[in-house]
Design a protein around this motif. Structure first.
Motif, PDB file in Angstrom:
ATOM      1  N   GLY A  18       0.822  -1.204   0.000  1.00  0.00           N
ATOM      2  CA  GLY A  18       0.000   0.000   0.000  1.00  0.00           C
ATOM      3  C   GLY A  18       0.850   1.245   0.000  1.00  0.00           C
ATOM      4  N   GLY A  19       0.200   2.389  -0.189  1.00  0.00           N
ATOM      5  CA  GLY A  19       0.907   3.657  -0.162  1.00  0.00           C
ATOM      6  C   GLY A  19       1.456   4.048  -1.526  1.00  0.00           C
ATOM      7  N   PRO A  20       1.963   5.282  -1.636  1.00  0.00           N
ATOM      8  CA  PRO A  20       2.377   5.822  -2.932  1.00  0.00           C
ATOM      9  C   PRO A  20       3.868   5.743  -3.237  1.00  0.00           C
ATOM     10  CG  PRO A  20       2.225   7.603  -1.351  1.00  0.00           C
ATOM     11  CD  PRO A  20       1.901   6.328  -0.597  1.00  0.00           C
ATOM     12  N   SER A  21       4.684   5.167  -2.340  1.00  0.00           N
ATOM     13  CA  SER A  21       6.133   5.347  -2.451  1.00  0.00           C
ATOM     14  C   SER A  21       6.816   4.495  -3.518  1.00  0.00           C
ATOM     15  CB  SER A  21       6.801   5.085  -1.097  1.00  0.00           C
ATOM     16  OG  SER A  21       6.635   3.744  -0.694  1.00  0.00           O
ATOM     17  N   ALA A  22       6.094   3.581  -4.153  1.00  0.00           N
ATOM     18  CA  ALA A  22       6.711   2.750  -5.192  1.00  0.00           C
ATOM     19  C   ALA A  22       6.607   3.389  -6.578  1.00  0.00           C
ATOM     20  CB  ALA A  22       6.061   1.365  -5.221  1.00  0.00           C
ATOM     21  N   GLY A  23       6.024   4.575  -6.663  1.00  0.00           N
ATOM     22  CA  GLY A  23       5.761   5.189  -7.958  1.00  0.00           C
ATOM     23  C   GLY A  23       6.979   5.312  -8.852  1.00  0.00           C
ATOM     24  N   LEU A  24       8.096   5.822  -8.315  1.00  0.00           N
ATOM     25  CA  LEU A  24       9.300   6.008  -9.126  1.00  0.00           C
ATOM     26  C   LEU A  24       9.796   4.695  -9.703  1.00  0.00           C
ATOM     27  CD1 LEU A  24      11.758   7.547 -10.213  1.00  0.00           C
ATOM     28  CD2 LEU A  24      12.852   7.199  -7.983  1.00  0.00           C
ATOM     29  N   MET A  25       9.868   3.647  -8.878  1.00  0.00           N
ATOM     30  CA  MET A  25      10.426   2.385  -9.352  1.00  0.00           C
ATOM     31  C   MET A  25       9.504   1.689 -10.346  1.00  0.00           C
ATOM     32  SD  MET A  25      13.185   2.837  -7.901  1.00  0.00           S
ATOM     33  CE  MET A  25      14.044   1.378  -8.491  1.00  0.00           C
ATOM     34  N   PHE A  26       8.187   1.838 -10.185  1.00  0.00           N
ATOM     35  CA  PHE A  26       7.262   1.326 -11.201  1.00  0.00           C
ATOM     36  C   PHE A  26       7.499   2.039 -12.530  1.00  0.00           C
ATOM     37  CE2 PHE A  26       3.969   0.061  -7.793  1.00  0.00           C
ATOM     38  CZ  PHE A  26       4.403  -1.250  -7.807  1.00  0.00           C
ATOM     39  N   ALA A  27       7.633   3.367 -12.469  1.00  0.00           N
ATOM     40  CA  ALA A  27       7.829   4.148 -13.688  1.00  0.00           C
ATOM     41  C   ALA A  27       9.115   3.732 -14.401  1.00  0.00           C
ATOM     42  CB  ALA A  27       7.856   5.643 -13.361  1.00  0.00           C
ATOM     43  N   LEU A  28      10.196   3.569 -13.643  1.00  0.00           N
ATOM     44  CA  LEU A  28      11.468   3.167 -14.250  1.00  0.00           C
ATOM     45  C   LEU A  28      11.386   1.758 -14.831  1.00  0.00           C
ATOM     46  CD1 LEU A  28      13.981   4.570 -11.614  1.00  0.00           C
ATOM     47  CD2 LEU A  28      13.527   5.470 -13.904  1.00  0.00           C
ATOM     48  N   GLY A  29      10.672   0.879 -14.143  1.00  0.00           N
ATOM     49  CA  GLY A  29      10.491  -0.464 -14.671  1.00  0.00           C
ATOM     50  C   GLY A  29       9.778  -0.448 -16.012  1.00  0.00           C
TER      51      GLY A  29
END
Length: 369
Positions: free
Chosen positions: A256-267
């Motif tokens: 949960g939460g929003p903190s994975a956004g950067l790594m999803f985008a880079l993936g």
């Protein structure tokens, strides 16, 4: 009874009383500790984390992918009651942090509300990650106005639903989310307004195929109510939904939460780009991301760097707003890389991939350059 024996007995009883108190007395604290990391380029629970169709993806089968790991923090639940001994143990544990309970869970928030909020933030971070990644690759992303939420017991309750696409109000085309309120408030309370919508289920089925919703429109008449300020309202919040040119699914549960956004985008960028962005290196990171690719700060940064180090990461992409805090106690063998946008992160990955890491933007403790 000899005085020495009496003193020893009294001391023993006092110690037992203190031990009991330590176990029984609740304290208003919660604990954070390093959580698992997940490679956005790999599999989780036997399926790819990133699933993209309708567009070429890389690397090809059999080629190495490297690591772009999102990081997590374990936290005690909102209903968990910590005792005094557990709080002291947490304070003494270098790889854990004890914080006031209200820091993680605002007063009055239930466990269900906390889970719902985390799930919504996680879902929104995925959508923003997709938009940011495609923007970085100059792939156009469309948008549409949708029903973001419906207020219970207001006129729209049961008639409109979250996810419905709003095409028009009173026959006038909706071009931006703000148009909805403007058109509704032209009415007097008690008057009817007519929404032209595409139901959420129809819209979702169409978007999953990478197409913009068009058919299946319905007209729904709603009698407006009077707001506290006298305006006519129907009881919805309008929002913006992305229309992606091809399906991108992020398969990751129990986060949960929003903190994975950067790594999803880079993936996603890595998957859609020929070659290997990491050069086979183990890179982890964290950070929120908005539709434009701006990277924002997160909580629990020290827990995430420890978790990344423990799982084998060599480099850690760190939001610039978290850099000073992260640099105070950097795990041995982990290089912190400061990023402010997805573009910064892509440039850093190119340096890491090539082995030219001398010029990487690094994190320093506050007060040092």
């Amino acid at each position: 009874m000899p005085r020495r024996t009496a003193t020893l007995l009294a001391s023993t009883l006092m110690l037992i009383a203190l031990l009991c108190a330590g176990v029984l007395i609740p304290v208003p604290y919660a604990e954070m500790s390093p959580g698992p990391t997940v490679n956005t380029l790999g599999d989780h629970d036997n399926e790819p984390v990133l699933q993209i169709s309708g567009h070429p993806t890389y690397p090809e089968h059999g080629q190495p992918t490297g690591h772009l790991n999102m990081t997590t923090v374990r936290v005690t639940g909102p209903d968990y009651t910590m005792n005094l001994f557990e709080a002291f143990a947490g304070w003494l544990d270098h790889d854990a942090t004890v914080v006031p309970h209200k820091t993680l869970y605002p007063e009055g928030q239930t466990a269900e509300q906390a889970d719902q909020e985390n799930a919504e933030e996680f879902s929104q971070s995925q959508e923003s990650a997709k938009a940011a990644a495609l923007g970085q690759l100059h792939i156009p992303v469309g948008s549409q106005t949708v029903v973001a939420s419906v207020v219970k017991d207001k006129p729209a309750d049961g008639l409109l639903h979250a996810g419905d696409v709003i095409k028009a109000v009173d026959g006038k085309q909706i071009k931006a989310a703000g148009d909805v309120a403007k058109l509704v408030t032209r009415h007097k309370p008690g008057e009817k307004t007519v929404f032209t919508v595409i139901p959420a289920k129809v819209a979702a089925a169409t978007e999953k195929k990478g197409k913009k919703p068009a058919g299946g429109q319905k007209q729904i008449a709603i009698t407006t109510a009077k707001a506290d300020d006298g305006r006519a309202v129907v009881g919805i919040q309008a929002g913006v939904d992305h229309i992606f040119p091809f399906p991108i699914d992020i398969k990751l549960a129990d986060v949960g939460g929003p903190s994975a956004g950067l790594m999803f985008a880079l993936g996603i960028v890595d998957k859609l780009t020929p070659g290997n962005m990491t050069g086979g290196k183990f890179v982890a990171g964290t950070g929120t991301i908005d539709d434009k690719g701006n990277v924002g700060p997160i909580g629990g940064i020290s827990m995430k760097t420890v978790g990344a180090r423990d799982n084998g990461a060599q480099f850690f992409l760190t939001p610039k707003a978290n850099c000073a805090a992260a640099a105070k106690d950097t795990p041995k063998g982990l290089t912190l890389v400061k990023v402010g946008t997805i573009g910064d992160a892509v440039k850093a990955l190119k340096k890491i991939s090539s082995g030219d890491t001398a010029g990487l933007p690094s994190c320093s403790p506050a007060g040092r350059s």
